[in-house]
Design a protein around this motif. Structure first.
Motif, PDB file in Angstrom:
ATOM      1  N   ASP A 175       0.885  -1.165   0.000  1.00  0.00           N
ATOM      2  CA  ASP A 175       0.000   0.000   0.000  1.00  0.00           C
ATOM      3  C   ASP A 175       0.920   1.212   0.000  1.00  0.00           C
ATOM      4  O   ASP A 175       1.467   1.578   1.045  1.00  0.00           O
ATOM      5  CB  ASP A 175      -0.907  -0.005   1.221  1.00  0.00           C
ATOM      6  N   GLY A 176       1.130   1.787  -1.158  1.00  0.00           N
ATOM      7  CA  GLY A 176       2.113   2.861  -1.287  1.00  0.00           C
ATOM      8  C   GLY A 176       3.501   2.295  -1.058  1.00  0.00           C
ATOM      9  O   GLY A 176       3.916   1.334  -1.701  1.00  0.00           O
ATOM     10  N   ASP A 177       4.221   2.858  -0.075  1.00  0.00           N
ATOM     11  CA  ASP A 177       5.571   2.389   0.248  1.00  0.00           C
ATOM     12  C   ASP A 177       5.585   1.340   1.351  1.00  0.00           C
ATOM     13  O   ASP A 177       6.646   0.855   1.732  1.00  0.00           O
ATOM     14  CB  ASP A 177       6.439   3.571   0.697  1.00  0.00           C
TER      15      ASP A 177
END
Length: 113
Positions: A66-68
């Motif tokens: 989730d994103g980074d």
């Protein structure tokens, strides 16, 4: 030149070798808490149901991001396998509704109908 100037600047090799990966962006976490990749199902934390996540896929591993932030990782299903579910218990919500479908639970459920 190498011995006198450059050798002292070298760093040790990484402990883990480089692994080629590919990214799959924007996969939606289904209502059952899984994402689909190559006709197989891999769990993601249940709090992310309905949200888009990214997948990092290597020769042996699938990671959900989730994103980074890495949410979870799974061993990749072998080539030729389809409809395989890879589920971590930690990715499921708490409560009796989501417990394992063992023989006792199937008998309990069948007795209701």
């Amino acid at each position: 030149m190498f011995e006198t100037e450059e050798k002292a600047l070298l760093r040790p090799l990484p402990a883990v070798g480089y692994e080629i990966s590919r990214w799959v962006y924007g996969r939606r976490v289904r209502k059952d808490g899984h994402v689909v990749f190559d006709k197989n199902f891999y769990s993601a934390p249940y709090a992310h149901v309905g949200r888009s996540v990214d997948l990092r896929v290597t020769a042996t591993m699938l990671e959900v991001f989730d994103g980074d932030t890495r949410l979870t990782s799974h061993l990749l299903a072998p080539a030729g396998v389809i409809n395989d579910h890879r589920t971590h218990d930690a990715d499921l919500p708490d409560g009796p509704r989501y417990r394992e479908w063992d023989a006792a639970r199937v008998r309990e459920w069948a007795g209701r109908i």
